[in-house]
Design a protein around this motif. Sequence first.
Motif, mmCIF file in Angstrom:
data_model
loop_
_atom_site.group_PDB
_atom_site.id
_atom_site.type_symbol
_atom_site.label_atom_id
_atom_site.label_comp_id
_atom_site.label_asym_id
_atom_site.label_seq_id
_atom_site.Cartn_x
_atom_site.Cartn_y
_atom_site.Cartn_z
ATOM 1 N N UNK A 50 0.714 -1.283 -0.277
ATOM 2 C CA UNK A 50 0.198 -0.235 0.084
ATOM 3 C C UNK A 50 0.591 1.070 0.377
ATOM 4 N N UNK A 51 1.938 1.493 0.520
ATOM 5 C CA UNK A 51 2.605 2.876 -0.020
ATOM 6 C C UNK A 51 3.640 2.116 -0.286
ATOM 7 N N UNK A 52 3.822 1.938 -1.639
ATOM 8 C CA UNK A 52 5.364 1.909 -2.021
ATOM 9 C C UNK A 52 6.416 2.079 -1.657
ATOM 10 N N UNK A 88 -2.768 0.649 -10.751
ATOM 11 C CA UNK A 88 -3.766 0.574 -10.094
ATOM 12 C C UNK A 88 -4.554 -0.211 -8.846
ATOM 13 N N UNK A 89 -2.990 -0.799 -8.858
ATOM 14 C CA UNK A 89 -3.276 -1.203 -7.280
ATOM 15 C C UNK A 89 -2.324 -1.087 -6.547
ATOM 16 N N UNK A 90 -1.981 -2.022 -5.475
ATOM 17 C CA UNK A 90 -1.255 -1.743 -4.190
ATOM 18 C C UNK A 90 -0.333 -2.484 -4.693
ATOM 19 N N UNK A 91 0.409 -3.222 -5.322
ATOM 20 C CA UNK A 91 0.679 -4.150 -5.786
ATOM 21 C C UNK A 91 1.778 -4.316 -6.568
ATOM 22 N N UNK A 92 3.457 -5.149 -6.352
ATOM 23 C CA UNK A 92 4.251 -4.781 -6.430
ATOM 24 C C UNK A 92 4.748 -6.392 -7.038
ATOM 25 N N UNK A 93 5.433 -6.646 -8.851
ATOM 26 C CA UNK A 93 6.427 -7.516 -8.412
ATOM 27 C C UNK A 93 7.825 -7.761 -8.725
#
Length: 79
Positions: free
Chosen positions: A10-12, A41-46
């Motif tokens: 949520x907090x990159x 568009x979402x709190x996702x990191x790959x």
Amino acid sequence: MQLILEFTAPDYSAWKAAFDAQFEAIDNAGLSTLQIWRAADEPKVLVLFEVHNRKNAEAWLARERAFAGAARATFVETA
């Protein structure tokens, strides 16, 4: 072999600072960071890693899951 990790972040900025602080542990696990993608568009990191030692990488993943929570991990190979 590569490893793809998917995180909820949520907090990159906070996630990235924590990830960067893990550089030595990641390196010792036999992993090299190749790319980091942040979802628009979402709190996702790959994160895409090159795996140099799967056994060490799996041990690192187990430790990370125990202390930092779950991340989805997938080992992949070029087909």
